[in-house]
Scaffold this motif. Structure first.
Motif, PDB file in Angstrom:
ATOM      1  N   ARG A 277       8.689   0.469  -8.885  1.00 51.41           N
ATOM      2  CA  ARG A 277       9.343  -0.773  -8.482  1.00 51.41           C
ATOM      3  C   ARG A 277       8.288  -1.854  -8.216  1.00 51.41           C
ATOM      4  O   ARG A 277       8.477  -3.008  -8.560  1.00 51.41           O
ATOM      5  CB  ARG A 277      10.161  -0.501  -7.218  1.00 51.41           C
ATOM      6  CG  ARG A 277      11.442  -1.266  -7.181  1.00 51.41           C
ATOM      7  CD  ARG A 277      12.436  -0.638  -6.233  1.00 51.41           C
ATOM      8  NE  ARG A 277      13.517   0.009  -6.957  1.00 51.41           N
ATOM      9  CZ  ARG A 277      14.295   0.940  -6.447  1.00 51.41           C
ATOM     10  NH1 ARG A 277      14.087   1.367  -5.216  1.00 51.41           N
ATOM     11  NH2 ARG A 277      15.254   1.450  -7.167  1.00 51.41           N
ATOM     12  N   ALA A 278       7.172  -1.434  -7.604  1.00 46.39           N
ATOM     13  CA  ALA A 278       6.115  -2.394  -7.267  1.00 46.39           C
ATOM     14  C   ALA A 278       5.424  -2.926  -8.517  1.00 46.39           C
ATOM     15  O   ALA A 278       4.709  -3.907  -8.457  1.00 46.39           O
ATOM     16  CB  ALA A 278       5.098  -1.742  -6.340  1.00 46.39           C
ATOM     17  N   ARG A 279       5.615  -2.267  -9.669  1.00 48.30           N
ATOM     18  CA  ARG A 279       5.054  -2.795 -10.916  1.00 48.30           C
ATOM     19  C   ARG A 279       5.956  -3.863 -11.501  1.00 48.30           C
ATOM     20  O   ARG A 279       5.638  -4.419 -12.541  1.00 48.30           O
ATOM     21  CB  ARG A 279       4.883  -1.665 -11.935  1.00 48.30           C
ATOM     22  CG  ARG A 279       3.681  -0.791 -11.681  1.00 48.30           C
ATOM     23  CD  ARG A 279       3.270  -0.005 -12.907  1.00 48.30           C
ATOM     24  NE  ARG A 279       4.208   1.027 -13.291  1.00 48.30           N
ATOM     25  CZ  ARG A 279       4.301   2.205 -12.692  1.00 48.30           C
ATOM     26  NH1 ARG A 279       3.539   2.476 -11.663  1.00 48.30           N
ATOM     27  NH2 ARG A 279       5.155   3.101 -13.115  1.00 48.30           N
ATOM     28  N   GLY A 280       7.094  -4.102 -10.844  1.00 55.50           N
ATOM     29  CA  GLY A 280       7.975  -5.177 -11.302  1.00 55.50           C
ATOM     30  C   GLY A 280       9.043  -4.708 -12.272  1.00 55.50           C
ATOM     31  O   GLY A 280       9.642  -5.518 -12.961  1.00 55.50           O
ATOM     32  N   LEU A 281       9.283  -3.395 -12.336  1.00 55.74           N
ATOM     33  CA  LEU A 281      10.324  -2.897 -13.227  1.00 55.74           C
ATOM     34  C   LEU A 281      11.700  -3.206 -12.657  1.00 55.74           C
ATOM     35  O   LEU A 281      11.890  -3.233 -11.452  1.00 55.74           O
ATOM     36  CB  LEU A 281      10.189  -1.372 -13.404  1.00 55.74           C
ATOM     37  CG  LEU A 281       9.406  -0.920 -14.623  1.00 55.74           C
ATOM     38  CD1 LEU A 281       7.955  -1.315 -14.483  1.00 55.74           C
ATOM     39  CD2 LEU A 281       9.525   0.584 -14.770  1.00 55.74           C
TER      40      LEU A 281
ATOM     41  N   PHE B 236       6.381   7.680  -6.338  1.00 57.90           N
ATOM     42  CA  PHE B 236       6.215   7.073  -7.657  1.00 57.90           C
ATOM     43  C   PHE B 236       7.371   6.147  -8.020  1.00 57.90           C
ATOM     44  O   PHE B 236       7.226   5.288  -8.892  1.00 57.90           O
ATOM     45  CB  PHE B 236       5.970   8.124  -8.757  1.00 57.90           C
ATOM     46  CG  PHE B 236       7.080   9.104  -8.988  1.00 57.90           C
ATOM     47  CD1 PHE B 236       8.183   8.757  -9.734  1.00 57.90           C
ATOM     48  CD2 PHE B 236       6.996  10.393  -8.481  1.00 57.90           C
ATOM     49  CE1 PHE B 236       9.201   9.666  -9.966  1.00 57.90           C
ATOM     50  CE2 PHE B 236       8.005  11.306  -8.699  1.00 57.90           C
ATOM     51  CZ  PHE B 236       9.106  10.938  -9.446  1.00 57.90           C
TER      52      PHE B 236
ATOM     53  N   GLU C 266       8.767   4.079  -5.752  1.00 55.53           N
ATOM     54  CA  GLU C 266       8.364   2.828  -5.110  1.00 55.53           C
ATOM     55  C   GLU C 266       7.246   2.166  -5.926  1.00 55.53           C
ATOM     56  O   GLU C 266       7.248   0.948  -6.130  1.00 55.53           O
ATOM     57  CB  GLU C 266       7.868   3.123  -3.694  1.00 55.53           C
ATOM     58  CG  GLU C 266       7.742   1.882  -2.860  1.00 55.53           C
ATOM     59  CD  GLU C 266       7.425   2.231  -1.416  1.00 55.53           C
ATOM     60  OE1 GLU C 266       6.631   3.161  -1.194  1.00 55.53           O
ATOM     61  OE2 GLU C 266       7.969   1.573  -0.531  1.00 55.53           O
ATOM     62  N   ALA C 267       6.324   2.982  -6.410  1.00 56.34           N
ATOM     63  CA  ALA C 267       5.221   2.436  -7.204  1.00 56.34           C
ATOM     64  C   ALA C 267       5.750   1.782  -8.477  1.00 56.34           C
ATOM     65  O   ALA C 267       5.276   0.723  -8.879  1.00 56.34           O
ATOM     66  CB  ALA C 267       4.226   3.543  -7.537  1.00 56.34           C
TER      67      ALA C 267
END
Lengths: 328, 374
Positions: free
Chosen positions: A230-234, A225, A227-228
């Motif tokens: 981070r992948a949302r652009g946070l 979660f 990595e997820a």
């Protein structure tokens, strides 16, 4: 939720009764009682009438009665808020503890605040920058902090402060404020003394907390979660503080409840003894060694009481911060 | 910047991802080249550890430490300027890993869904909060009311308010087929099933209107009936929005169902690429053939299931020449174990990295040496 609370309080009461009984038993286990010591002391001083007077004391304190009766008298008064008399000081236990309780709470709160303020950022830094030079330095210092006993550190501080710097760091007040009424000057004097034991407690407490924070955060940072998120652009910092630290802090909350609460009374007794602080710790040690049993028993029951309260609060806080442990 | 001329969305050129670890150097991706086209689905297939997921991370510039990425990852980002569409070339590999530009791309232009729906949602936050988090970062609403000119609409945008974000979240959850979306929006991940969580992940990924969705084995952790539902859902949603999908899987059946084009990867390199139809009908590379042969067929009896002999080699000790030669049924001694094959065109729009098809091979220095020896 309400039934959960009622159940927990009910268990806590049972626990307190058991603990009070067992601690009373254990304090009474060594041969003799406080009065035997008193007699020996008075006779050594050549006081012939002591023996007769001591018997009066025994009757007055109920020491001539069977142990179960003694326990019953003590515990039934305890519930009513009368914790008994201290043999040694010949004053009510409640009064003696009350005098020192504020200082104990103040010291433990200060220690805790310093500990968390240092430990959490350092632990987070250490985990986020794993194996960096900063992490290595923090880890080394943390291990020294874990290995170094608080009382030894206290002795070192005393030595440096008194012999080298010629500063007064013993106790929590300067001599002129010892019995003075509370005033701004006295509070300032207290703060000037308080930071020494607080810092010593924090050094030893911080070390472990840093390691716990680092370990937990490393575990959490490896989770999908993160990595997820981070992948949302946070932003990296937001991922770490909002998603990772939020998850990794749970064990620290548990520690706060189970160690910090009883720690108010018995946190760093050795340090408090070395520095001669007017807190409950030294009073408790003294009561145990002189078989001042109402005093010792009261402190022990209060420690367990705080542990139980701490546990209950921990459970409530955990349910608040983690929906998975909420009762449906 | 140039006028939009072609349909390329992401191009990957000579991508290498290297890990310096205690036991040596691992090239997780070892010179991958492929192109993702707008609105199309590219399937990437390969065994565990062949570099599929790492390639996906490279597209997001999220290669984990201590990985080092070289090569080019270029995003052709479309946007409207002065009323006409322009395409901006962005070299993703050169962006600062935590910089604003890549953060706007991550979760905005390119979104991702993961293999583990069970642990891809932060356990202490509700499904809706995850969507709202993405929407607040990447969705912008026009300030002017409808009726104003198109240009002004595009130029003046504002962030969505919390209430609007919540509405978008509910709307997205409805779109991905979550029953009772208005209530489910406040559900915590542990209150949802695996399939529902993957639907939430898809809702998060689509809530920001991405141009590329990277699906890294999105159905591997789900059981087959849920897998079918999720795949159907993804296809339906792709039809409604103009979005490319990079579909990473190790399941040939899923590729056949989802992808238009496919890339077969082995040990960090693509060994064959082309349209799914062509490759399924006429696989060229021995590895692709073996993968297709090892799919069991319904109704087929008394055939021993085909397997590929041996194991993937240790990444620290790769075979010489073609990395597949120790396992290859068409192994040509003195050739395959010496020469590294290049990607060669084997049919129209179909390439394979095999010496059988390498037209240059007879002319290379290595080839001359082999010939001289023979």
């Amino acid at each position: 939720m309400v039934s959960f609370l009622i159940r927990r309080v009910f268990y806590a009461i049972i626990m307190l009764i058991l603990v009070s009984f067992i601690s009373f038993l254990i304090i009474n286990l060594p041969a003799g009682d406080f009065m035997d010591q008193k007699i020996a002391e008075l006779e050594a001083r050549g006081d012939k009438s002591a023996v007769a007077r001591v018997e009066d004391y025994r009757v007055r304190y109920g020491l001539d009665k069977p142990m179960l009766t003694q326990y019953w008298i003590w515990i039934s008064n305890f519930v009513r808020g009368d914790f008994g008399l201290s043999f040694q000081f010949e004053r009510p236990v409640k009064e003696l503890i009350g005098q020192r309780l504020t200082l104990s709470i103040l010291l433990s709160l200060t220690t805790l605040t310093i500990t968390w303020l240092i430990a959490i950022p350092l632990g987070v830094y250490s985990a986020v920058n794993q194996y960096s030079i900063g992490d290595q330095v923090i880890t080394t210092i943390a291990f020294i902090g874990i290995g170094l006993p608080g009382f030894l550190l206290a002795l070192l501080v005393l030595y440096v402060a008194i012999v080298i710097l010629n500063q007064d760091v013993v106790g929590l007040f300067s001599r002129e404020f010892q019995d003075a009424p509370w005033s701004l000057a006295k509070i300032w004097d207290l703060l000037k003394h308080l930071w020494v034991p607080a810092l010593i407690g924090a050094v030893t407490g911080t070390a472990g907390t840093i390691r716990i924070m680092r370990g937990n955060l490393l575990d959490t940072l490896g989770q999908p979660f993160i990595e997820a998120a981070r992948a949302r652009g946070l932003k990296s910092r937001r991922v770490i503080w909002k998603h990772a630290v939020r998850m990794a802090i749970t064990p620290l909350v548990i520690i706060l409840g189970t160690e910090a609460f009883p720690g108010i009374l018995a946190g760093n007794i050795l340090v408090e003894v070395v520095l001669g602080l007017p807190t409950i710790g030294p009073l408790y040690i003294n009561a145990l060694t002189t078989q001042d049993m109402f005093m010792a028993g009261t402190v022990l029951v209060l420690i367990v009481f705080l542990l139980l309260v701490g546990n209950l609060i921990t459970d409530l806080v955990l349910a608040w911060i983690d929906p998975r442990v909420r009762l449906e | 910047m140039s006028e939009i001329t072609d349909d390329v969305l992401v191009s990957i050129r000579n991508l290498r991802i290297r890990f310096d670890v205690r036991d040596g150097i691992v090239n997780a991706v070892d010179g991958a080249n492929f192109t993702i086209r707008r609105g199309k689905t590219l399937g990437v297939i390969g065994e565990s550890g062949c570099g599929k997921s790492m390639t996906a991370k490279a597209i997001m510039n999220m290669v984990p430490k201590p990985g080092v990425m070289t090569g080019e990852v270029t995003l052709y980002k479309r946007h409207v300027e002065n009323g006409s569409q322009v395409v901006e070339e962005i070299r993703i590999d050169q962006l600062d890993k935590d910089g604003e530009e890549i953060r706007n791309i991550r979760g905005g232009v390119i979104t991702m869904i993961f293999q583990e729906p069970m642990s891809s949602l932060t356990p202490v936050f509700t499904a809706g909060l995850h969507i709202m988090e993405a929407v607040k970062l990447h969705r912008f609403l026009p300030i002017e009311s409808i009726g104003d000119t198109m240009t002004r609409n595009i130029q003046k945008k504002r962030e969505v308010s919390p209430e609007e974000a919540r509405e978008i979240a509910i709307d997205m959850l409805q779109k991905v087929g979550l029953p009772n979306a208005a209530q489910r929006v406040d559900s915590y991940p542990h209150q949802l099933s695996g399939g529902q969580r993957q639907r939430v992940m898809i809702a998060i990924a689509l809530s920001t209107h991405p141009e590329l969705l990277i699906a890294d084995e999105p159905t591997t952790a789900l059981d087959v009936s849920i897998e079918a539902q999720i795949l159907d859902l993804m296809r339906e949603l792709q039809e409604t929005v103009d979005m490319a999908i990079l579909f990473i899987t190790h399941n040939m059946g899923v590729i056949a169902e989802m992808a238009d084009e496919m890339v077969v990867m082995y040990m960090g390199k693509e060994v064959e690429e082309g349209s799914v139809v062509d490759i399924f009908e006429n696989p060229k590379h021995p590895y692709t053939r073996l993968l297709l042969a090892s799919i069991p067929e319904i109704g087929e009896k008394k055939r021993e299931l085909a397997t590929i002999k041996g194991m993937t080699p240790s990444p620290f000790n790769l075979p010489t020449g073609c990395v597949f030669h120790p396992r290859c049924p068409d192994f040509m001694p003195g050739k395959c174990d010496v020469v590294k094959p290049l990607l060669a065109t084997v049919a129209k729009n179909q390439n394979a990295r095999c010496l059988m098809y390498d037209p240059c091979w007879p002319n290379t220095a290595e080839a001359q040496a082999v010939k001289a020896k023979a």
